[in-house]
Design a protein around this motif. Structure first.
Motif, PDB file in Angstrom:
ATOM      1  N   ASN A 173       0.704  -1.006   0.062  1.00 20.05           N
ATOM      2  CA  ASN A 173       0.561  -0.376   0.035  1.00 20.05           C
ATOM      3  C   ASN A 173       0.564   1.162   0.104  1.00 20.05           C
ATOM      4  O   ASN A 173       1.943   1.091   0.601  1.00 20.05           O
ATOM      5  CB  ASN A 173      -1.019   0.007   1.346  1.00 20.05           C
ATOM      6  CG  ASN A 173      -2.294  -1.012   1.108  1.00 20.05           C
ATOM      7  OD1 ASN A 173      -2.759  -1.611  -0.203  1.00 20.05           O
ATOM      8  ND2 ASN A 173      -2.630  -1.064   2.493  1.00 20.05           N
ATOM      9  N   LEU A 174       0.589   2.079  -1.062  1.00 16.55           N
ATOM     10  CA  LEU A 174       1.365   3.205  -1.193  1.00 16.55           C
ATOM     11  C   LEU A 174       3.053   3.244  -0.945  1.00 16.55           C
ATOM     12  O   LEU A 174       3.794   3.989  -0.270  1.00 16.55           O
ATOM     13  CB  LEU A 174       1.204   4.254  -0.085  1.00 16.55           C
ATOM     14  CG  LEU A 174      -0.581   4.605   0.120  1.00 16.55           C
ATOM     15  CD1 LEU A 174      -0.929   5.396   0.971  1.00 16.55           C
ATOM     16  CD2 LEU A 174      -0.885   5.692  -1.138  1.00 16.55           C
ATOM     17  N   ALA A 175       3.279   2.217  -1.844  1.00 19.57           N
ATOM     18  CA  ALA A 175       4.458   1.616  -1.711  1.00 19.57           C
ATOM     19  C   ALA A 175       5.343   1.079  -0.593  1.00 19.57           C
ATOM     20  O   ALA A 175       6.419   0.385  -0.362  1.00 19.57           O
ATOM     21  CB  ALA A 175       5.678   2.860  -2.349  1.00 19.57           C
ATOM     22  N   SER A 176       4.719   0.735   0.067  1.00 17.80           N
ATOM     23  CA  SER A 176       5.054  -0.076   1.172  1.00 17.80           C
ATOM     24  C   SER A 176       4.074  -0.846   1.759  1.00 17.80           C
ATOM     25  O   SER A 176       3.217  -1.241   2.065  1.00 17.80           O
ATOM     26  CB  SER A 176       4.654   0.774   2.951  1.00 17.80           C
ATOM     27  OG  SER A 176       6.055   2.016   2.440  1.00 17.80           O
ATOM     28  N   LEU A 177       5.219  -1.265   2.929  1.00 19.81           N
ATOM     29  CA  LEU A 177       3.954  -3.171   3.502  1.00 19.81           C
ATOM     30  C   LEU A 177       2.818  -2.295   4.058  1.00 19.81           C
ATOM     31  O   LEU A 177       2.325  -1.689   4.594  1.00 19.81           O
ATOM     32  CB  LEU A 177       4.537  -3.721   4.697  1.00 19.81           C
ATOM     33  CG  LEU A 177       4.243  -4.288   5.236  1.00 19.81           C
ATOM     34  CD1 LEU A 177       3.906  -5.827   4.082  1.00 19.81           C
ATOM     35  CD2 LEU A 177       5.446  -5.021   6.326  1.00 19.81           C
ATOM     36  N   SER A 178       1.472  -3.198   4.152  1.00 19.15           N
ATOM     37  CA  SER A 178       0.322  -2.867   4.544  1.00 19.15           C
ATOM     38  C   SER A 178      -0.119  -1.790   5.758  1.00 19.15           C
ATOM     39  O   SER A 178       0.698  -3.100   6.921  1.00 19.15           O
ATOM     40  CB  SER A 178      -1.033  -3.983   4.088  1.00 19.15           C
ATOM     41  OG  SER A 178      -1.013  -4.785   5.022  1.00 19.15           O
ATOM     42  N   GLY A 179      -0.776  -1.778   6.216  1.00 25.70           N
ATOM     43  CA  GLY A 179      -0.761  -0.930   8.299  1.00 25.70           C
ATOM     44  C   GLY A 179      -0.764  -2.263   8.661  1.00 25.70           C
ATOM     45  O   GLY A 179       0.148  -2.023   9.683  1.00 25.70           O
ATOM     46  N   GLU A 180      -1.508  -2.959   8.187  1.00 28.11           N
ATOM     47  CA  GLU A 180      -1.992  -4.515   9.333  1.00 28.11           C
ATOM     48  C   GLU A 180      -0.578  -5.345   9.851  1.00 28.11           C
ATOM     49  O   GLU A 180      -0.487  -5.471  11.037  1.00 28.11           O
ATOM     50  CB  GLU A 180      -3.081  -4.922   9.005  1.00 28.11           C
ATOM     51  CG  GLU A 180      -3.435  -6.159  10.105  1.00 28.11           C
ATOM     52  CD  GLU A 180      -5.156  -6.523  10.020  1.00 28.11           C
ATOM     53  OE1 GLU A 180      -5.093  -8.044   9.674  1.00 28.11           O
ATOM     54  OE2 GLU A 180      -6.082  -5.969   9.821  1.00 28.11           O
ATOM     55  N   MET A 181      -0.172  -5.269   8.541  1.00 29.23           N
ATOM     56  CA  MET A 181       1.066  -6.398   8.590  1.00 29.23           C
ATOM     57  C   MET A 181       2.805  -5.537   9.638  1.00 29.23           C
ATOM     58  O   MET A 181       3.082  -6.152   9.779  1.00 29.23           O
ATOM     59  CB  MET A 181       1.267  -6.988   7.120  1.00 29.23           C
ATOM     60  CG  MET A 181       2.512  -7.701   7.217  1.00 29.23           C
ATOM     61  SD  MET A 181       2.494  -9.000   8.136  1.00 29.23           S
ATOM     62  CE  MET A 181       1.401 -10.295   6.898  1.00 29.23           C
ATOM     63  N   LYS A 182       2.299  -4.061   8.507  1.00 27.68           N
ATOM     64  CA  LYS A 182       3.468  -3.814  10.104  1.00 27.68           C
ATOM     65  C   LYS A 182       3.508  -3.873  11.441  1.00 27.68           C
ATOM     66  O   LYS A 182       4.155  -3.565  11.644  1.00 27.68           O
ATOM     67  CB  LYS A 182       3.694  -1.896   8.841  1.00 27.68           C
ATOM     68  CG  LYS A 182       4.344  -1.336   9.902  1.00 27.68           C
ATOM     69  CD  LYS A 182       5.594  -2.490   9.599  1.00 27.68           C
ATOM     70  CE  LYS A 182       6.754  -0.972  10.261  1.00 27.68           C
ATOM     71  NZ  LYS A 182       6.849  -0.558  11.252  1.00 27.68           N
ATOM     72  N   GLU A 183       2.170  -3.533  11.900  1.00 30.48           N
ATOM     73  CA  GLU A 183       1.378  -3.226  13.067  1.00 30.48           C
ATOM     74  C   GLU A 183       2.046  -4.618  13.867  1.00 30.48           C
ATOM     75  O   GLU A 183       2.580  -4.864  14.951  1.00 30.48           O
ATOM     76  CB  GLU A 183       0.356  -2.616  13.186  1.00 30.48           C
ATOM     77  CG  GLU A 183      -0.287  -2.596  14.407  1.00 30.48           C
ATOM     78  CD  GLU A 183      -0.392  -3.729  15.443  1.00 30.48           C
ATOM     79  OE1 GLU A 183      -1.084  -4.011  16.382  1.00 30.48           O
ATOM     80  OE2 GLU A 183      -1.535  -4.944  15.050  1.00 30.48           O
ATOM     81  N   PHE A 184       1.747  -5.364  12.838  1.00 32.61           N
ATOM     82  CA  PHE A 184       1.749  -7.640  13.122  1.00 32.61           C
ATOM     83  C   PHE A 184       3.023  -7.616  13.427  1.00 32.61           C
ATOM     84  O   PHE A 184       3.850  -7.920  14.857  1.00 32.61           O
ATOM     85  CB  PHE A 184       1.377  -8.682  12.560  1.00 32.61           C
ATOM     86  CG  PHE A 184       2.611  -9.976  12.312  1.00 32.61           C
ATOM     87  CD1 PHE A 184       2.008 -10.751  13.875  1.00 32.61           C
ATOM     88  CD2 PHE A 184       3.253  -9.258  11.413  1.00 32.61           C
ATOM     89  CE1 PHE A 184       3.567 -12.034  12.783  1.00 32.61           C
ATOM     90  CE2 PHE A 184       3.745 -10.937  10.984  1.00 32.61           C
ATOM     91  CZ  PHE A 184       4.127 -11.712  12.414  1.00 32.61           C
ATOM     92  N   PHE A 185       4.447  -6.720  12.671  1.00 28.85           N
ATOM     93  CA  PHE A 185       5.922  -6.877  13.042  1.00 28.85           C
ATOM     94  C   PHE A 185       6.378  -5.731  13.817  1.00 28.85           C
ATOM     95  O   PHE A 185       6.941  -6.703  15.284  1.00 28.85           O
ATOM     96  CB  PHE A 185       6.256  -6.293  11.521  1.00 28.85           C
ATOM     97  CG  PHE A 185       6.634  -8.011  10.766  1.00 28.85           C
ATOM     98  CD1 PHE A 185       7.341  -8.903  11.065  1.00 28.85           C
ATOM     99  CD2 PHE A 185       5.964  -7.089   9.761  1.00 28.85           C
ATOM    100  CE1 PHE A 185       7.114 -10.010  10.083  1.00 28.85           C
ATOM    101  CE2 PHE A 185       6.248  -8.111   8.192  1.00 28.85           C
ATOM    102  CZ  PHE A 185       6.552  -9.352   8.844  1.00 28.85           C
ATOM    103  N   ASP A 186       5.409  -4.655  14.185  1.00 30.87           N
ATOM    104  CA  ASP A 186       5.968  -3.551  15.347  1.00 30.87           C
ATOM    105  C   ASP A 186       5.507  -4.077  16.480  1.00 30.87           C
ATOM    106  O   ASP A 186       6.556  -3.912  17.793  1.00 30.87           O
ATOM    107  CB  ASP A 186       4.602  -2.302  15.387  1.00 30.87           C
ATOM    108  CG  ASP A 186       5.352  -1.918  14.227  1.00 30.87           C
ATOM    109  OD1 ASP A 186       6.963  -1.814  13.740  1.00 30.87           O
ATOM    110  OD2 ASP A 186       4.875  -0.945  13.641  1.00 30.87           O
TER     111      ASP A 186
END
Length: 169
Positions: A67-80
């Motif tokens: 999404n917008l040249a980055s990992l999707s927010g929910e997946m990024k939040e999983f990693f965070d």
């Protein structure tokens, strides 16, 4: 029993279809290897994955949209949310990455590979990018159907991960 954890996030259905195809491929590989009792395949949405599931797994597939040249927010939040809870505890475990994209996917791949490098995971294959060509707002937001040929690629990736998981010491 060994566990393959498939973590996914999807807004329009593409990454979910890819994750499900990978799970089918993993199950088929375990059947071909006559090791269905030795492999548990866990398919879980990113928002529902906690550190204990990561620690209980011997291999991983991360599947999400760009999404917008980055990992999707929910997946990024999983990693965070899980990064520090498992840091230095997953070293050497195999992983693969599947990204659904509208035109590129490289930004999400780079971002995820850096995270996996921090966890010291070992990639078993180059990242699989399924480019669906969505360029307008309507196309981007519309529900997606992943072409059969791309789903086969996802099944093959799942099969590879299953084989690596079952053969890992």
């Amino acid at each position: 029993m060994k566990q393959l954890l498939i973590v996914w996030h999807s807004r329009t259905g593409a990454a979910r279809q890819m994750a499900e195809a990978a799970a089918r491929g993993a199950a088929a590989a375990a059947t071909q290897l006559e090791q269905t009792e030795e492999l548990r395949i866990v398919l879980r949405r990113a928002a529902a994955v906690e550190a204990d599931a990561l620690l209980a797994s011997q291999a991983f597939l991360f599947c999400a949209p760009e999404n917008l040249a980055s990992l999707s927010g929910e997946m990024k939040e999983f990693f965070d949310r899980n990064y520090y809870a498992v840091l230095d505890q997953l070293s050497g475990r195999p992983y693969a990455l599947a990204i659904s994209a509208g035109s590129d996917g490289a930004g999400a791949v780079r971002q995820t590979e850096r995270i996996c490098t921090g966890w010291r995971l070992k990639a078993v294959a180059p990242a699989l990018i399924v480019n669906l060509g969505a360029q307008t707002a309507d196309q981007i937001l519309a529900p997606k159907t992943v072409p059969a040929a791309d789903l086969i690629r996802c099944e093959e990736l799942g099969g590879l991960l299953a084989g690596v998981t079952l053969m890992a010491g």
